[in-house]
Every structure is written in C-alpha cells, then in structure tokens.
Design a protein around this motif. Sequence first.
Motif, PDB file in Angstrom:
ATOM      1  N   SER A  57       7.999  -2.643  -4.280  1.00 49.66           N
ATOM      2  CA  SER A  57       6.649  -2.770  -4.816  1.00 49.66           C
ATOM      3  C   SER A  57       5.971  -4.066  -4.399  1.00 49.66           C
ATOM      4  CB  SER A  57       6.669  -2.684  -6.351  1.00 49.66           C
ATOM      5  OG  SER A  57       7.086  -1.413  -6.771  1.00 49.66           O
ATOM      6  N   TYR A 171       2.303  -3.808  -2.843  1.00 47.25           N
ATOM      7  CA  TYR A 171       2.141  -2.357  -2.736  1.00 47.25           C
ATOM      8  C   TYR A 171       1.695  -1.882  -4.106  1.00 47.25           C
ATOM      9  CZ  TYR A 171       5.119  -3.138   1.347  1.00 47.25           C
ATOM     10  OH  TYR A 171       5.648  -3.602   2.517  1.00 47.25           O
ATOM     11  N   ASP A 175       3.091   1.982  -4.250  1.00 43.53           N
ATOM     12  CA  ASP A 175       2.708   2.915  -3.187  1.00 43.53           C
ATOM     13  C   ASP A 175       2.275   2.113  -1.956  1.00 43.53           C
ATOM     14  OD1 ASP A 175       1.580   4.806  -1.508  1.00 43.53           O
ATOM     15  OD2 ASP A 175       0.509   5.851  -3.109  1.00 43.53           O
ATOM     16  N   ILE A 176       3.026   2.220  -0.878  1.00 38.78           N
ATOM     17  CA  ILE A 176       2.721   1.423   0.317  1.00 38.78           C
ATOM     18  C   ILE A 176       1.422   1.872   0.984  1.00 38.78           C
ATOM     19  CG2 ILE A 176       5.150   0.918   0.723  1.00 38.78           C
ATOM     20  CD1 ILE A 176       5.145   2.988   2.950  1.00 38.78           C
TER      21      ILE A 176
END
Length: 214
Positions: A57, A171, A175-176
């Motif tokens: 994250s 992120y 979520d990248i």
Amino acid sequence: MKNKIIFFKNIGLIDWIKIVNEMNYFTEKRNSFTFDEIWFVEHYPIFTQGLLKQNYSIISKNNFINDIPIVTANRGGQITYHGPGQQILYFLIDLKRRKINIRQLIDIIHILIIDTLKYFSIKSNIKKNAPGVYVNNKKICSLGLRIKKGCTLHGLSLNVDMDLTPFDYIYPCGDIYMKMTQIKEFNFFLTLKDIRIILIKKLAQLLNVKIIKK
C-alpha cells in the motif's frame, strides 16, 4: 428525541492525532443519553493506514514520506492521505439506537456524496466492492469506518481544493492503479464552506434529523 437531532461541529484545521483522541474519548464516555455528532474537519498533511493495511500500500517503508508522517488508524480500509482543502466528516453515530447497520450507513454516505456532487453538476458513481465515490474513474471521496460499543467512529474524506501530489507517493486504498481527483478540477470556484452547506442539508434529509451546530 435523541434520534431527531444530530449535533455538528465545524472544527476546521486540526492535528489528526488530537481529533482521533477526542473521537475515541467521546465514544468511550458516551451512553444512551448522548446525542450523535458529526464533526467537519481538515487535517495537516498526514498519511493514515487503516486496519486492512498491506505491505504494497505504501511505496516508502519509513515513518515519513517526503516529511509527511505515516500513522496507523483504528478504522477500516487501507492507506490514504489527508491535507488542507479536504473536507473530512467524522460520524459519531449510535447505529443500534437508529436501527441501521454499517452497510446501510455506508449506503447513506455514498448517496450523500453523490447527491452533493450532483447539486454542483458533477456526475459521480460508486464501484462494487470498492467503497468510495468516483468521478471519471478517479476517486474523489474515500471511506473508513469503525464500530465500537455499537457506535461509529471515523468517516469520509472528500477532496475539494487540495494538493493531490502526496497521493502519488502511495497506492491509495492499496490499489496501484488508483488515481485521485477533486472538486476543484470540475468547479474551480467552490469552497469548503459551499460544500459543507449542502452536505449538512443532505445529511438532514437522509438521516431524517435536524442538524444543529454545537
């Protein structure tokens, strides 16, 4: 009577740790006679990691990213950024007394933000299995809640007129591919005060209460 009134406090810019301590204290001390409250705040720059934090994250492994501190929060969700120009609402709500569950409250929060943005001619949507509100596939509002003693803590953060750069250091929500946006990108002239007025009006309608400034 307690279900017909919610107090709101427009606290303004405040340290995250200070407000979290106050929120935890409020929840520990509250009882069946305590009125629900909603706090409107902004925070000095800080990254907060929820209880679902995952190693990927964050890009940095230190306690700071570009001099911005990283702290762990006792809320759901993963990592996000808070900074001036972001309207945060902390919901100190007795769910049992209001006879709603956490899923219903999340639905109410989603409707609150979607209707508020619609008021300002900004079309938004939610995504399945991804709490929050999105505009053009970018996230404009993040959610992170916790339940303690049948009552909620924490709440939502709505990006209004802020520096979004720190989101590039993490992120968001783990979520990248997540990209963030804000109200300023769609209406340059709106202020936090403009947004707050409509949020309060919509909250009163959705929760069927009178919202009184404390």
